[in-house]
Design an enzyme around this catalytic site. Structure first.
Site, short mmCIF file in Angstrom:
data_model
loop_
_atom_site.label_atom_id
_atom_site.label_comp_id
_atom_site.label_asym_id
_atom_site.label_seq_id
_atom_site.Cartn_x
_atom_site.Cartn_y
_atom_site.Cartn_z
N SER A 90 -2.88 -8.13 3.06
CA SER A 90 -3.57 -8.05 4.01
C SER A 90 -3.68 -9.41 4.79
O SER A 90 -3.74 -9.74 5.90
CB SER A 90 -4.50 -7.28 4.42
OG SER A 90 -4.05 -5.64 3.83
N HIS A 117 0.76 -1.22 0.05
CA HIS A 117 -0.15 0.03 0.17
C HIS A 117 0.91 1.18 0.00
O HIS A 117 0.54 2.21 -0.86
CB HIS A 117 -0.89 0.00 1.07
CG HIS A 117 -1.91 -0.90 1.39
ND1 HIS A 117 -1.65 -2.04 2.33
CD2 HIS A 117 -3.00 -1.41 0.65
CE1 HIS A 117 -2.78 -2.95 2.11
NE2 HIS A 117 -3.63 -2.73 1.25
#
Length: 281
Positions: A188, A37
């Site tokens: 994630s 990210h």
């Protein structure tokens, strides 16, 4: 770094930035931020953004009834700290209640081949949720460009088509996959993996590497046979294969011969965790 929960306050901030001549980048995420990210924020900085708005929203409308919405990792404090350190200038933490009215009934749907295969075929309604929430974010921020990760290859292709077909005027930037030193693509959902499952998952990147090497050596590979070998390699590693597909990188149409410029997309389960990976050959 500014922090927002109210969509209208975010909209007001973005409007003032545009009127001041500031170039705005949007980085949509579902939080549980990792180096992948943060690489999207870095890409926005390299492209010359004056303002970088990161949205952190576990969007309920892109999860199916048996998927992991309730247990999806959430840590707003850690996410805000990482965004500030990476150079974001605004972070948006909306709630389902302030993103969707109780009688919400209008959706954005890609009604073509882009969403009819791969993850779209396995996760009905997923891309309807993605397109709708991204369209809402585009309307709130009206960014000059938005940065997405290549790991979600099909998502990036669909969002690019949506931005074009609905005349959003937003440039879609796709940043490369960030991997661990082992080759495992950052996600994630990697937090769900046991040590053994994480070792099994390395077969995804290893399989992609082998396919790229095959094309480099031979110029092209008949896909039916290459696909069977790839699926078998994933199964030998202890993964449950969801799909192994080769497509045109632009429009996601299947190919019969894997050549330079095509994309290979993989999805498999390590235990109960569904992982995806891809490469452009």
């Amino acid at each position: 770094m500014k922090k927002f929960e109210d969509p209208e306050k975010l909209r007001s901030w973005a409007r003032k930035a545009r009127l001041a001549g500031r170039k705005i980048a949007l980085v949509p995420t579902m939080g549980a931020l990792h180096a992948g990210h943060l690489s999207l924020i870095a890409a926005a900085k390299r492209k010359g953004a004056d303002e970088i708005a990161v949205s952190v929203f576990v969007n309920p409308t892109q999860f199916g009834p048996k998927e992991d919405y309730a247990k999806y990792p959430r840590d707003h404090a850690a996410d805000a700290k990482k965004c500030a350190a990476a150079g974001a200038t605004a972070i948006f933490f909306p709630t389902p209640e302030n993103m969707y009215a109780s009688d919400h009934s209008v959706w954005v749907v890609e009604d073509g081949a882009l969403s009819g295969s791969l993850c779209g075929a396995r996760r009905p309604g997923h891309f309807r949720g993605v397109c709708t929430v991204v369209a809402k974010l585009f309307n709130l921020v009206q960014p000059d460009f938005a940065v997405f990760g290549q790991k979600d290859f099909q998502q990036a292709a669909i969002v690019r088509r949506m931005a074009r077909d609905l005349s959003f005027g937003v440039e879609i930037v796709v940043a490369p996959i960030v991997r661990e030193e082992s080759g495992l693509a950052l996600s994630s959902r990697n937090a769900y993996l046991s040590a053994e499952e994480k070792t099994r998952a390395l077969a995804l990147s290893a399989t992609l590497k082998e396919l790229k090497a095959g094309v480099a050596a031979k110029g092209a590979l008949p896909w039916k046979a290459a696909r069977a070998r790839a699926a078998a390699a994933l199964e030998r590693a202890g993964l449950a294969v969801d799909y192994v597909e080769a497509v045109d990188a632009a429009d996601l149409t299947p190919v019969k011969t894997l050549r330079k410029g095509n994309a290979v997309l993989l999805a498999a389960f390590a235990g109960k965790t569904r992982l995806i990976d891809n490469c452009v050959v």
